[in-house]
Design a protein around this motif. Structure first.
Motif, mmCIF file in Angstrom:
data_model
loop_
_atom_site.group_PDB
_atom_site.id
_atom_site.type_symbol
_atom_site.label_atom_id
_atom_site.label_comp_id
_atom_site.label_asym_id
_atom_site.label_seq_id
_atom_site.Cartn_x
_atom_site.Cartn_y
_atom_site.Cartn_z
ATOM 1 N N GLU A 124 30.559 -28.858 -6.821
ATOM 2 C CA GLU A 124 29.776 -29.990 -6.337
ATOM 3 C C GLU A 124 29.256 -29.660 -4.937
ATOM 4 O OE1 GLU A 124 29.117 -32.755 -8.007
ATOM 5 O OE2 GLU A 124 30.316 -32.195 -9.772
ATOM 6 N N LYS A 125 28.192 -30.331 -4.537
ATOM 7 C CA LYS A 125 27.632 -30.104 -3.206
ATOM 8 C C LYS A 125 28.690 -30.275 -2.110
ATOM 9 C CE LYS A 125 23.737 -32.159 -1.992
ATOM 10 N NZ LYS A 125 22.740 -33.106 -1.405
ATOM 11 N N LYS A 126 29.469 -31.361 -2.196
ATOM 12 C CA LYS A 126 30.469 -31.634 -1.159
ATOM 13 C C LYS A 126 31.532 -30.550 -1.115
ATOM 14 C CE LYS A 126 33.245 -34.681 -4.140
ATOM 15 N NZ LYS A 126 33.812 -36.048 -4.302
ATOM 16 N N GLU A 127 31.803 -29.908 -2.254
ATOM 17 C CA GLU A 127 32.801 -28.839 -2.290
ATOM 18 C C GLU A 127 32.286 -27.587 -1.581
ATOM 19 O OE1 GLU A 127 35.337 -29.682 -6.356
ATOM 20 O OE2 GLU A 127 33.370 -28.712 -6.556
ATOM 21 N N VAL A 128 31.018 -27.279 -1.779
ATOM 22 C CA VAL A 128 30.426 -26.117 -1.112
ATOM 23 C C VAL A 128 30.392 -26.332 0.403
ATOM 24 C CG1 VAL A 128 28.349 -24.714 -0.875
ATOM 25 C CG2 VAL A 128 29.054 -25.521 -3.134
ATOM 26 N N ILE A 129 30.011 -27.534 0.813
ATOM 27 C CA ILE A 129 29.978 -27.862 2.241
ATOM 28 C C ILE A 129 31.380 -27.803 2.839
ATOM 29 C CG2 ILE A 129 29.496 -29.714 3.900
ATOM 30 C CD1 ILE A 129 27.175 -30.558 2.041
ATOM 31 N N ASN A 130 32.361 -28.300 2.086
ATOM 32 C CA ASN A 130 33.750 -28.271 2.550
ATOM 33 C C ASN A 130 34.249 -26.830 2.688
ATOM 34 O OD1 ASN A 130 36.225 -29.791 3.231
ATOM 35 N ND2 ASN A 130 37.055 -28.836 1.394
ATOM 36 N N LEU A 131 33.899 -25.988 1.726
ATOM 37 C CA LEU A 131 34.299 -24.579 1.781
ATOM 38 C C LEU A 131 33.697 -23.906 3.006
ATOM 39 C CD1 LEU A 131 35.482 -21.961 0.643
ATOM 40 C CD2 LEU A 131 33.449 -21.757 -0.800
#
Length: 206
Positions: A124-131
């Motif tokens: 998900e977008k939020k997962e990529v940003i979090n990573l």
């Protein structure tokens, strides 16, 4: 001997197919999908490195690891922390100290991109940003001089964002080799897979 190829952010294991096609058939190569290894854990760098380390433990022999970008960062940390378990490492378009300004700019771009773009990589977008955010403080510079394994640093001719760090890696790691792949940007395994395969084959077979 086992050879592990680690893809970059926005890629998956299939990103290596055209590179591997030109390499020696005798090389026992595995290309794990990094985000599949997480198996439901929160997507951040610490968890990703932990599951990658667990994956490496499934092999008894010393490993040869080739990593691009995110994959290169994982490979570099694993080499530093497990020198007795690594025979050689290839670092492609890899940073050893995270450029915070670049990561923040990248995250700003991620915020305005459609979520469908990220689903292609299984996140998900939020997962990529979090990573990306979880990698801000990574810095392996103080340990580079300790590395005594065989290391090849590779950068694409057009990968201006990572050329300086690649040259510094070559200078800071004792006896590291350096190679520039012509007519390639950051994703060398996509831009120039055949030329990359030839270079990797020569390095691993010598």
């Amino acid at each position: 001997m086992k050879y592990i190829f680690l893809h970059g952010l926005g890629q998956n294991s299939s990103s290596w197919e055209k590179t591997i096609d030109v390499m020696n058939d005798n090389l026992d190569i595995d290309c794990p999908n990094l985000f599949t290894l997480l198996q439901g854990r929160e997507v951040n760098y610490s968890n990703l490195y932990q599951v990658f380390s667990e994956y490496c433990k499934t092999y008894s022999q010393p490993l040869n690891i080739c990593g691009l970008s995110l994959g290169g960062i994982l490979a570099l940390q694993y080499l530093i922390e497990n020198p007795d378990r690594v025979n050689s490492v290839v670092l492609i378009g890899t940073q050893y100290a995270m450029p915070k300004k670049m990561l923040k700019f990248q995250n700003a771009i991620f915020h305005i991109m459609p979520n469908s773009t990220f689903k292609k990589m299984g996140l998900e977008k939020k997962e990529v940003i979090n990573l990306s955010s979880s990698m801000m403080n990574l810095n392996f510079q103080q340990d580079l001089h300790k590395i005594d394994s065989s290391v090849l640093v590779i950068c694409g001719e057009r990968d201006k964002a990572n050329m300086k760090a690649s040259l510094q890696l070559k200078a800071l790691i004792p006896n590291a080799k350096f190679n520039v792949i012509q007519n390639a940007g950051h994703e060398i395994n996509i831009d120039a897979p055949r030329n990359l395969g030839i270079v990797l084959n020569e390095f691993f077979m010598r």
